[in-house]
Design an enzyme around this catalytic site. Structure first.
Site, PDB file in Angstrom:
ATOM      1  N   ASP A   9       0.879  -1.159   0.000  1.00 52.24           N
ATOM      2  CA  ASP A   9       0.000   0.000   0.000  1.00 52.24           C
ATOM      3  C   ASP A   9       0.933   1.231   0.000  1.00 52.24           C
ATOM      4  O   ASP A   9       2.126   1.100   0.292  1.00 52.24           O
ATOM      5  CB  ASP A   9      -0.886  -0.026   1.251  1.00 52.24           C
ATOM      6  N   LEU A  10       0.397   2.395  -0.327  1.00 51.77           N
ATOM      7  CA  LEU A  10       1.253   3.596  -0.395  1.00 51.77           C
ATOM      8  C   LEU A  10       1.119   4.489   0.849  1.00 51.77           C
ATOM      9  O   LEU A  10       2.032   4.559   1.685  1.00 51.77           O
ATOM     10  CB  LEU A  10       0.914   4.405  -1.649  1.00 51.77           C
ATOM     11  N   ASP A  11      -0.055   5.119   0.961  1.00 52.81           N
ATOM     12  CA  ASP A  11      -0.273   6.097   2.042  1.00 52.81           C
ATOM     13  C   ASP A  11      -0.243   5.398   3.404  1.00 52.81           C
ATOM     14  O   ASP A  11      -1.041   4.497   3.655  1.00 52.81           O
ATOM     15  CB  ASP A  11      -1.633   6.795   1.860  1.00 52.81           C
ATOM     16  N   THR A  17       1.591  10.218   4.061  1.00 53.91           N
ATOM     17  CA  THR A  17       0.818  11.262   3.382  1.00 53.91           C
ATOM     18  C   THR A  17      -0.523  11.516   4.061  1.00 53.91           C
ATOM     19  O   THR A  17      -1.207  12.482   3.706  1.00 53.91           O
ATOM     20  CB  THR A  17       0.587  10.862   1.911  1.00 53.91           C
ATOM     21  N   LYS A  45      -8.556   6.494   6.225  1.00 57.46           N
ATOM     22  CA  LYS A  45      -7.440   5.642   5.782  1.00 57.46           C
ATOM     23  C   LYS A  45      -7.920   4.536   4.837  1.00 57.46           C
ATOM     24  O   LYS A  45      -8.830   3.778   5.184  1.00 57.46           O
ATOM     25  CB  LYS A  45      -6.740   5.015   6.987  1.00 57.46           C
ATOM     26  N   SER A 114      -2.721   0.589  -4.299  1.00 54.88           N
ATOM     27  CA  SER A 114      -3.172   1.765  -3.535  1.00 54.88           C
ATOM     28  C   SER A 114      -4.521   2.283  -4.035  1.00 54.88           C
ATOM     29  O   SER A 114      -4.832   2.176  -5.221  1.00 54.88           O
ATOM     30  CB  SER A 114      -2.119   2.873  -3.681  1.00 54.88           C
ATOM     31  N   ALA A 115      -5.287   2.886  -3.122  1.00 57.07           N
ATOM     32  CA  ALA A 115      -6.557   3.523  -3.506  1.00 57.07           C
ATOM     33  C   ALA A 115      -6.324   4.898  -4.127  1.00 57.07           C
ATOM     34  O   ALA A 115      -7.229   5.478  -4.729  1.00 57.07           O
ATOM     35  CB  ALA A 115      -7.445   3.671  -2.279  1.00 57.07           C
ATOM     36  N   LYS A 145     -11.141  -1.005  -1.676  1.00 56.38           N
ATOM     37  CA  LYS A 145     -10.879  -1.866  -0.533  1.00 56.38           C
ATOM     38  C   LYS A 145     -12.041  -1.681   0.462  1.00 56.38           C
ATOM     39  O   LYS A 145     -12.503  -0.563   0.597  1.00 56.38           O
ATOM     40  CB  LYS A 145      -9.556  -1.471   0.160  1.00 56.38           C
ATOM     41  N   GLU A 169      -0.031  -3.339   4.636  1.00 59.44           N
ATOM     42  CA  GLU A 169      -1.174  -2.414   4.716  1.00 59.44           C
ATOM     43  C   GLU A 169      -1.258  -1.713   6.070  1.00 59.44           C
ATOM     44  O   GLU A 169      -0.943  -2.319   7.094  1.00 59.44           O
ATOM     45  CB  GLU A 169      -2.479  -3.202   4.526  1.00 59.44           C
ATOM     46  N   ASP A 170      -1.725  -0.463   6.077  1.00 58.47           N
ATOM     47  CA  ASP A 170      -1.932   0.248   7.350  1.00 58.47           C
ATOM     48  C   ASP A 170      -3.412   0.485   7.636  1.00 58.47           C
ATOM     49  O   ASP A 170      -3.740   1.071   8.664  1.00 58.47           O
ATOM     50  CB  ASP A 170      -1.215   1.609   7.329  1.00 58.47           C
TER      51      ASP A 170
HETATM   52  C1  BG6 Z   1      -5.645   6.091   0.241  1.00 60.48           C
HETATM   53  C2  BG6 Z   1      -5.646   6.963   1.483  1.00 60.48           C
HETATM   54  O1  BG6 Z   1      -4.382   5.499   0.082  1.00 60.48           O
HETATM   55  O2  BG6 Z   1      -5.931   6.877  -0.911  1.00 60.48           O
HETATM   56  C3  BG6 Z   1      -6.985   7.689   1.602  1.00 60.48           C
HETATM   57  O3  BG6 Z   1      -5.429   6.151   2.632  1.00 60.48           O
HETATM   58  C4  BG6 Z   1      -7.236   8.482   0.328  1.00 60.48           C
HETATM   59  O4  BG6 Z   1      -6.965   8.533   2.732  1.00 60.48           O
HETATM   60  C5  BG6 Z   1      -7.194   7.536  -0.884  1.00 60.48           C
HETATM   61  O5  BG6 Z   1      -8.499   9.113   0.386  1.00 60.48           O
HETATM   62  C6  BG6 Z   1      -7.403   8.276  -2.214  1.00 60.48           C
HETATM   63  O6  BG6 Z   1      -6.321   9.128  -2.426  1.00 60.48           O
HETATM   64  P1  BG6 Z   1      -6.246  10.244  -3.563  1.00 60.48           P
HETATM   65  O7  BG6 Z   1      -4.786  10.616  -3.583  1.00 60.48           O
HETATM   66  O8  BG6 Z   1      -6.688   9.608  -4.845  1.00 60.48           O
HETATM   67  O9  BG6 Z   1      -7.146  11.354  -3.151  1.00 60.48           O
HETATM   68 MG    MG Z   2      -2.774   3.208   3.529  1.00 57.79          MG
END
Ligand code: BG6
Ligand code: MG
Length: 218
Positions: A9-11, A17, A45, A114-115, A145, A169-170
């Site tokens: 996962d990224l964030d 972030t 998250k 990542s989302a 997710k 994942e977090d």
């Molecule tokens: C997820 C974050 O990785 O990405 C969420 O944990 C965030 O908080 C989601 O809303 C979407 O991110 P973005 O960058 O497309 O607005």
């Molecule tokens: Mg995350």
């Protein structure tokens, strides 16, 4: 030995972030006349941008027309991107690079799952793009997710069976998505919150090369 793949996962896993998402959402909430706390930000998250705005408007009891909704989605992202613009490699979370280097040294394929729709520019800013064999992000999925779609696409792109993938994942929704995909789920963060994970670590500094090696040999 079975071919294994690793999905990050990224964030909150590679970079912190969440603090920038929080500042951008808080600015919008304040403009709309209400407070948005760090505790409430926990709900965001792993959740898509659209769903985050829906939750935010619920918190503030704000009704929006479709046009306002779309405008606020854009506004939040513009503010968020201003923070991203200033990021560099110093914002990579501790020992992430060590783990990526270890996996690369063993020729293990690595994907991002990542989302976020901003995943690629963030990886570019922190100079980690070259480590990833596949990037699956919010632009590639139709189901968020805890649906396993994002991780199943990543496994397919890596040419690895889902059951032979390991996910870092977090977010609770992310752990549930990994479990639903029959992958090994590793929670990065609070073990009480991420209790559904197969393994838990507060961060990558706690994860030894021996542990990583044991996942590769399975
Ligand atoms: C997820 C974050 O990785 O990405 C969420 O944990 C965030 O908080 C989601 O809303 C979407 O991110 P973005 O960058 O497309 O607005
Ligand atoms: Mg995350």
């Amino acid at each position: 030995m079975k071919k294994v793949g690793f999905i990050f996962d990224l964030d909150g896993v590679i970079v912190d972030t969440a603090k920038y998402h929080y500042l951008a959402w808080r600015k919008l909430a304040n403009e709309l006349g209400f407070e948005f706390t760090k505790e409430q930000n926990e709900l965001f998250k792993g959740v898509s941008r659209k769903r985050c705005l829906e939750i935010l408007l619920d918190i503030g009891s704000v009704e929006a027309t479709q046009e306002q909704f779309d405008t606020w989605m854009v506004e939040k992202n513009v503010d968020y991107l201003a923070y991203i613009e200033k990021m560099d490699a110093s914002e990579i979370l501790p020992d992430v690079t060590r783990v990526l280097k270890f996996l690369k040294s063993k020729n293990i394929p690595i994907a991002l799952g990542s989302a976020s729709k901003n995943a690629r520019p963030i990886l570019e800013k922190v100079d980690l793009l070259p480590y990833f064999d596949s990037i699956v992000d919010g632009n590639n999925v139709t189901k968020a997710k805890p649906d396993p779609e994002v991780f199943l696409i990543a496994a397919n792109n890596l040419g690895v069976e889902a059951s032979s993938c390991v996910v870092f994942e977090d977010a609770v929704a992310g752990i549930q998505a990994a479990n639903a995909a029959s992958m090994v789920s590793i929670g990065i963060g609070d073990a009480h919150i991420l209790s559904e994970a197969n393994h838990n670590f507060n961060d990558f500094t706690e994860m030894s090369d021996d542990f990583l090696g044991s996942l590769i040999k399975k």
